[in-house]
Motif scaffolding. Structure first.
Motif, mmCIF file in Angstrom:
data_model
loop_
_atom_site.group_PDB
_atom_site.id
_atom_site.type_symbol
_atom_site.label_atom_id
_atom_site.label_comp_id
_atom_site.label_asym_id
_atom_site.label_seq_id
_atom_site.Cartn_x
_atom_site.Cartn_y
_atom_site.Cartn_z
ATOM 1 N N ASP A 1 0.888 -1.140 0.015
ATOM 2 C CA ASP A 1 -0.074 -0.036 0.023
ATOM 3 C C ASP A 1 0.742 1.235 0.076
ATOM 4 O O ASP A 1 1.542 1.610 1.044
ATOM 5 N N PRO A 2 0.913 2.143 -1.211
ATOM 6 C CA PRO A 2 1.835 3.308 -0.938
ATOM 7 C C PRO A 2 1.407 4.223 -0.344
ATOM 8 O O PRO A 2 2.312 4.948 0.247
ATOM 9 N N ALA A 3 0.192 4.251 0.165
ATOM 10 C CA ALA A 3 -0.394 5.339 1.197
ATOM 11 C C ALA A 3 0.254 4.945 2.739
ATOM 12 O O ALA A 3 0.346 6.078 3.510
ATOM 13 N N ARG A 4 0.489 3.779 3.041
ATOM 14 C CA ARG A 4 0.674 3.775 4.406
ATOM 15 C C ARG A 4 1.985 2.543 4.712
ATOM 16 O O ARG A 4 2.407 2.662 5.767
ATOM 17 N N ASP A 5 2.458 1.735 3.662
ATOM 18 C CA ASP A 5 3.502 0.914 3.910
ATOM 19 C C ASP A 5 4.697 1.484 3.719
ATOM 20 O O ASP A 5 5.128 2.559 3.138
ATOM 21 N N ASP A 6 5.862 1.018 4.708
ATOM 22 C CA ASP A 6 7.087 1.288 4.540
ATOM 23 C C ASP A 6 8.003 0.427 3.441
ATOM 24 O O ASP A 6 8.989 1.135 2.850
ATOM 25 N N ARG A 7 7.212 -0.484 2.872
ATOM 26 C CA ARG A 7 7.879 -1.309 1.919
ATOM 27 C C ARG A 7 6.564 -1.388 0.978
ATOM 28 O O ARG A 7 5.631 -1.740 1.155
ATOM 29 N N TRP A 8 6.942 -1.018 -0.542
ATOM 30 C CA TRP A 8 5.924 -1.098 -1.439
ATOM 31 C C TRP A 8 6.801 -0.950 -2.880
ATOM 32 O O TRP A 8 7.591 -0.578 -2.916
ATOM 33 N N ALA A 9 5.944 -1.532 -3.649
ATOM 34 C CA ALA A 9 6.497 -1.547 -5.131
ATOM 35 C C ALA A 9 5.531 -1.589 -6.143
ATOM 36 O O ALA A 9 4.311 -1.558 -6.021
ATOM 37 N N TRP A 10 5.881 -1.314 -7.380
ATOM 38 C CA TRP A 10 4.958 -1.297 -8.365
ATOM 39 C C TRP A 10 5.703 -1.404 -9.743
ATOM 40 O O TRP A 10 7.080 -1.362 -9.808
#
Length: 335
Positions: free
Chosen positions: A112-121
């Motif tokens: 979750d880009p809004a809340r997570d320390d780790r995310w990707a796309w």
């Protein structure tokens, strides 16, 4: 003044998910720890994780393109758009039999880009794959794959379309500048491979052998041209990422290798390798008019570098590590 790149990317990723209806969002979002889906590279027209841009409304497609634009420099974004448009050109050339179309590109978000320390796309389709990983507000770029078929469309000998032309021309100029001894060291095979060697592998272990000619054996012109080739691929990234990558690569050894004939219009291949750097290019269709290029960081692809740092400071049981793991797990269970 623009926001830092991680914030731009986070805002664009959040806006993308907000633009999707609930059912589509479920198809677009994967758990960050889903390694098989996240550590993925596929530049052929095959099924892939995510949701298809053709199935999104105008707002959703625009949000996907705005996210893609955060990962690429303006020139690289223009290349990407030309590559996407070539799907229609290729479909016409094939007699419309395969149903290729410029909407057949897929977007996937991990975490979750809004809340997570780790995310990707990742945004990916035929001849385009761009992966970005964001951990603790650091962006790790790669792999970035650009291809083109046809590599060139010409009218009376003049290029009408040639999205990856500079990638070929600079490497040929470098080859010419090496001189007979340098070319003998750089040319590793008389025939080009059928594809880039790293292919669609999620991991590239160690340098590809043979290495070719080392940069410290090049004269001033050859070394300057090799630096230009490396800069061309690094400049696919936004400036703040390209500067960091250039400083890192520039401090270590580089090697250049070529395979295949040196005459234009024939099957050919080259690669550049350095400290956690792999650049590959091939143009290996029968008529030398179908190009693949990739920028990879073998030890750091898919965010392995910043994830290693994160795990050193955030053991698995540390609160705040992957703060939305329960939520993305719920999304995964609804597939």
């Amino acid at each position: 003044m623009e926001d830092p790149l991680p914030e731009q990317m986070r805002a664009a990723g959040t806006a993308l998910l907000a633009a999707l209806d609930p059912a589509t969002r479920i198809g677009a979002v994967y758990p960050f720890d889903d390694e098989s889906a996240r550590r993925w590279l596929e530049y052929r027209p095959r099924p892939r994780p995510g949701v298809c841009l053709a199935e999104l409304d105008v707002a959703g497609r625009k949000a996907a393109h705005r996210l893609l634009a955060t990962a690429l420099s303006p020139t690289a974004y223009a290349q990407a758009m030309a590559i996407i448009a070539l799907e229609e050109v290729l479909d016409r050339a094939e007699g419309w039999h395969r149903g290729r179309h410029s909407g057949d590109y897929w977007i996937a978000v991990f975490g979750d880009p809004a809340r997570d320390d780790r995310w990707a796309w990742r945004l990916e389709g035929h001849h385009l794959s761009v992966t970005m990983t964001v951990v603790d507000d650091q962006v790790s770029p790669a792999p970035i794959f650009f291809g083109a078929n046809p590599a060139a469309v010409r009218y009376a000998g003049h290029a009408v379309s040639r999205p990856l032309g500079v990638e070929e021309d600079l490497a040929r100029a470098l080859l010419d500048a090496l001189g007979p001894a340098g070319r003998a060291a750089a040319i590793i095979a008389d025939e080009a491979p059928t594809d880039i060697i790293s292919a669609t592998r999620g991991r590239v272990d160690g340098p590809l052998e043979p290495l070719g000619v080392p940069a410290d054996r090049l004269g001033p012109t050859g070394r300057a041209l090799l630096d230009q080739v490396v800069a061309l691929y690094l400049d696919r990234l936004p400036p703040e990422l390209a500067v960091v990558e250039a400083a890192r690569v520039g401090s270590g050894p580089l090697h250049f290798a070529w395979a295949g004939p040196t005459t234009p219009g024939q099957r050919h291949y080259y690669r550049v390798q350095g400290d956690d750097l792999l650049i590959e290019y091939d143009n290996t269709s029968a008529d030398g008019n179908h190009a693949h290029t990739v920028l990879r960081r073998p030890a750091s692809d898919f965010g392995a570098d910043i994830l290693a740092t994160h795990h050193q400071t955030h053991p698995p049981d540390t609160p705040g590590d992957g703060r939305k793991s329960h939520e993305v797990g719920r999304v995964a269970s609804m597939r």
